[in-house]
Design a protein around this motif. Structure first.
Motif, PDB file in Angstrom:
ATOM      1  N   PHE A  22      55.909 -29.736  22.427  1.00  0.00           N
ATOM      2  CA  PHE A  22      56.309 -29.781  21.024  1.00  0.00           C
ATOM      3  C   PHE A  22      55.667 -28.628  20.285  1.00  0.00           C
ATOM      4  O   PHE A  22      54.655 -28.067  20.719  1.00  0.00           O
ATOM      5  CB  PHE A  22      55.977 -31.135  20.364  1.00  0.00           C
ATOM      6  N   SER A  23      56.272 -28.251  19.159  1.00  0.00           N
ATOM      7  CA  SER A  23      55.821 -27.079  18.427  1.00  0.00           C
ATOM      8  C   SER A  23      55.819 -27.359  16.931  1.00  0.00           C
ATOM      9  O   SER A  23      56.327 -28.384  16.465  1.00  0.00           O
ATOM     10  CB  SER A  23      56.713 -25.869  18.739  1.00  0.00           C
ATOM     11  N   SER A  37      54.433 -26.823   8.586  1.00  0.00           N
ATOM     12  CA  SER A  37      53.059 -26.754   9.089  1.00  0.00           C
ATOM     13  C   SER A  37      52.348 -25.528   8.530  1.00  0.00           C
ATOM     14  O   SER A  37      52.931 -24.438   8.417  1.00  0.00           O
ATOM     15  CB  SER A  37      53.065 -26.701  10.619  1.00  0.00           C
ATOM     16  N   LEU A  38      51.074 -25.695   8.194  1.00  0.00           N
ATOM     17  CA  LEU A  38      50.292 -24.571   7.680  1.00  0.00           C
ATOM     18  C   LEU A  38      49.952 -23.569   8.768  1.00  0.00           C
ATOM     19  O   LEU A  38      49.656 -22.407   8.480  1.00  0.00           O
ATOM     20  CB  LEU A  38      48.998 -25.082   7.029  1.00  0.00           C
ATOM     21  N   VAL A  39      49.982 -24.013  10.016  1.00  0.00           N
ATOM     22  CA  VAL A  39      49.615 -23.165  11.155  1.00  0.00           C
ATOM     23  C   VAL A  39      50.674 -23.310  12.240  1.00  0.00           C
ATOM     24  O   VAL A  39      51.146 -24.421  12.517  1.00  0.00           O
ATOM     25  CB  VAL A  39      48.239 -23.569  11.725  1.00  0.00           C
ATOM     26  N   GLU A  40      51.053 -22.209  12.860  1.00  0.00           N
ATOM     27  CA  GLU A  40      51.987 -22.259  13.982  1.00  0.00           C
ATOM     28  C   GLU A  40      51.245 -22.660  15.256  1.00  0.00           C
ATOM     29  O   GLU A  40      50.118 -22.226  15.496  1.00  0.00           O
ATOM     30  CB  GLU A  40      52.666 -20.908  14.179  1.00  0.00           C
ATOM     31  N   PHE A  41      51.897 -23.488  16.059  1.00  0.00           N
ATOM     32  CA  PHE A  41      51.277 -23.910  17.313  1.00  0.00           C
ATOM     33  C   PHE A  41      52.334 -24.434  18.271  1.00  0.00           C
ATOM     34  O   PHE A  41      53.442 -24.807  17.868  1.00  0.00           O
ATOM     35  CB  PHE A  41      50.223 -25.004  17.060  1.00  0.00           C
ATOM     36  N   ASP A  75      46.284 -19.462  20.536  1.00  0.00           N
ATOM     37  CA  ASP A  75      44.940 -19.341  19.969  1.00  0.00           C
ATOM     38  C   ASP A  75      44.092 -20.595  20.123  1.00  0.00           C
ATOM     39  O   ASP A  75      42.863 -20.528  20.023  1.00  0.00           O
ATOM     40  CB  ASP A  75      45.032 -18.995  18.471  1.00  0.00           C
ATOM     41  N   PHE A  76      44.727 -21.747  20.356  1.00  0.00           N
ATOM     42  CA  PHE A  76      43.980 -23.011  20.414  1.00  0.00           C
ATOM     43  C   PHE A  76      43.843 -23.531  21.842  1.00  0.00           C
ATOM     44  O   PHE A  76      43.626 -24.721  22.065  1.00  0.00           O
ATOM     45  CB  PHE A  76      44.667 -24.056  19.533  1.00  0.00           C
ATOM     46  N   GLY A  77      43.967 -22.650  22.808  1.00  0.00           N
ATOM     47  CA  GLY A  77      43.968 -23.038  24.214  1.00  0.00           C
ATOM     48  C   GLY A  77      42.713 -23.732  24.691  1.00  0.00           C
ATOM     49  O   GLY A  77      42.729 -24.413  25.725  1.00  0.00           O
ATOM     50  N   ALA A  78      41.591 -23.586  23.967  1.00  0.00           N
ATOM     51  CA  ALA A  78      40.338 -24.225  24.392  1.00  0.00           C
ATOM     52  C   ALA A  78      40.274 -25.702  24.025  1.00  0.00           C
ATOM     53  O   ALA A  78      39.387 -26.425  24.493  1.00  0.00           O
ATOM     54  CB  ALA A  78      39.149 -23.486  23.774  1.00  0.00           C
ATOM     55  N   ASP A 127      38.283 -29.252  16.749  1.00  0.00           N
ATOM     56  CA  ASP A 127      38.702 -29.559  18.118  1.00  0.00           C
ATOM     57  C   ASP A 127      40.148 -30.029  18.168  1.00  0.00           C
ATOM     58  O   ASP A 127      40.762 -30.054  19.237  1.00  0.00           O
ATOM     59  CB  ASP A 127      37.804 -30.650  18.724  1.00  0.00           C
ATOM     60  N   GLY A 128      40.685 -30.411  17.001  1.00  0.00           N
ATOM     61  CA  GLY A 128      42.061 -30.880  16.954  1.00  0.00           C
ATOM     62  C   GLY A 128      43.077 -29.820  16.614  1.00  0.00           C
ATOM     63  O   GLY A 128      44.283 -30.113  16.593  1.00  0.00           O
ATOM     64  N   PHE A 129      42.643 -28.600  16.366  1.00  0.00           N
ATOM     65  CA  PHE A 129      43.593 -27.534  16.033  1.00  0.00           C
ATOM     66  C   PHE A 129      44.520 -27.285  17.225  1.00  0.00           C
ATOM     67  O   PHE A 129      44.078 -26.908  18.316  1.00  0.00           O
ATOM     68  CB  PHE A 129      42.858 -26.253  15.671  1.00  0.00           C
ATOM     69  N   GLY A 130      45.795 -27.490  17.004  1.00  0.00           N
ATOM     70  CA  GLY A 130      46.783 -27.298  18.069  1.00  0.00           C
ATOM     71  C   GLY A 130      46.839 -28.423  19.076  1.00  0.00           C
ATOM     72  O   GLY A 130      47.692 -28.417  19.963  1.00  0.00           O
ATOM     73  N   SER A 131      45.925 -29.385  18.985  1.00  0.00           N
ATOM     74  CA  SER A 131      45.858 -30.473  19.952  1.00  0.00           C
ATOM     75  C   SER A 131      46.562 -31.720  19.409  1.00  0.00           C
ATOM     76  O   SER A 131      47.171 -31.692  18.333  1.00  0.00           O
ATOM     77  CB  SER A 131      44.394 -30.770  20.298  1.00  0.00           C
TER      78      SER A 131
END
Length: 212
Positions: A85-86, A91-95, A139-142, A185-189
């Motif tokens: 999902f994307s 959304s304020l940030v693309e992911f 960018d949020f791969g971690a 820790d939840g950015f993009g997750s």
């Protein structure tokens, strides 16, 4: 390798094995099936931290499974699901986020007792525990996480041949994940629930009378 080894004997053994297995498969009708399906998913909005909003409908969802029926109405299956999902325009940030899961489920097929169903149609309910793997991209791969889940769903089948049916499946996956701490820790997750709708094929790998 011994000089007494004869390729012809191995070929004969394999041929006999295949014949015996095929005969057994015909007797054990409808016991083993393989499934493949493609569809869409919808993640719960509560699974994202503030500022991250996913599209309400996302593609793809891919499900692969193997199923064994212990009795005509009761069985089990092991299946794998991949979802992506994307971010939504709001959304304020693309992911983009990959959601993968593996589940062991009980299967219940009440089709024989449902007299109102057409001959080649069937209903199959499934439910069971599993494990979810979340992989944010870019960018949020971690921010990888994994957690237990509980999946339940209903399939509607229509038999095309004695060995194959088409089906649609609607499933809901409950996620048992904790809150993100810290929030970054939840950015993009994702730590929420997921709804999936898929369309696919069921193949009998042991012979069947319409794979419902």
């Amino acid at each position: 390798m011994s000089s007494n080894f004869k390729p012809q004997l191995l070929a004969t053994f394999l041929a006999v094995f295949c014949i015996v297995f095929a005969g057994q498969a015909q007797r054990d009708t409808n016991k083993w099936k393989a499934q493949i399906a493609l569809g869409i998913n919808s993640p719960s909005s509560s699974g994202f931290v503030d500022g991250f909003v996913a599209k309400s409908i996302n593609f793809p969802t891919v499900n692969l499974g193997i199923q064994h029926m212990f009795k005509p109405q009761l069985g089990a299956k092991l299946d794998f699901g991949f979802n992506r999902f994307s971010s939504d325009d709001s959304s304020l940030v693309e992911f983009k986020t990959n959601y993968s899961r593996i589940n062991a489920q009980i299967v219940y097929d009440p089709s024989e007792s449902l007299q109102f169903l057409p001959q080649r149609m069937g209903l199959v309910a499934h439910a069971g525990p599993g494990y979810t793997f979340i992989k944010p991209l870019g960018d949020f791969g971690a921010n990888n996480i994994s957690f237990l889940n509980l999946m339940g769903g209903l399939e509607i089948h229509y038999g095309l041949t004695q060995r194959m049916s088409v089906y649609t499946d609607v499933s809901y996956i409950l996620g048992f994940a904790g809150d993100f701490d810290p929030v970054t820790d939840g950015f993009g997750s994702f730590n929420g629930n997921l709804l999936t709708v898929t369309f696919g094929l069921t193949f009998s790998i042991s012979g069947c009378q319409y794979c419902d």
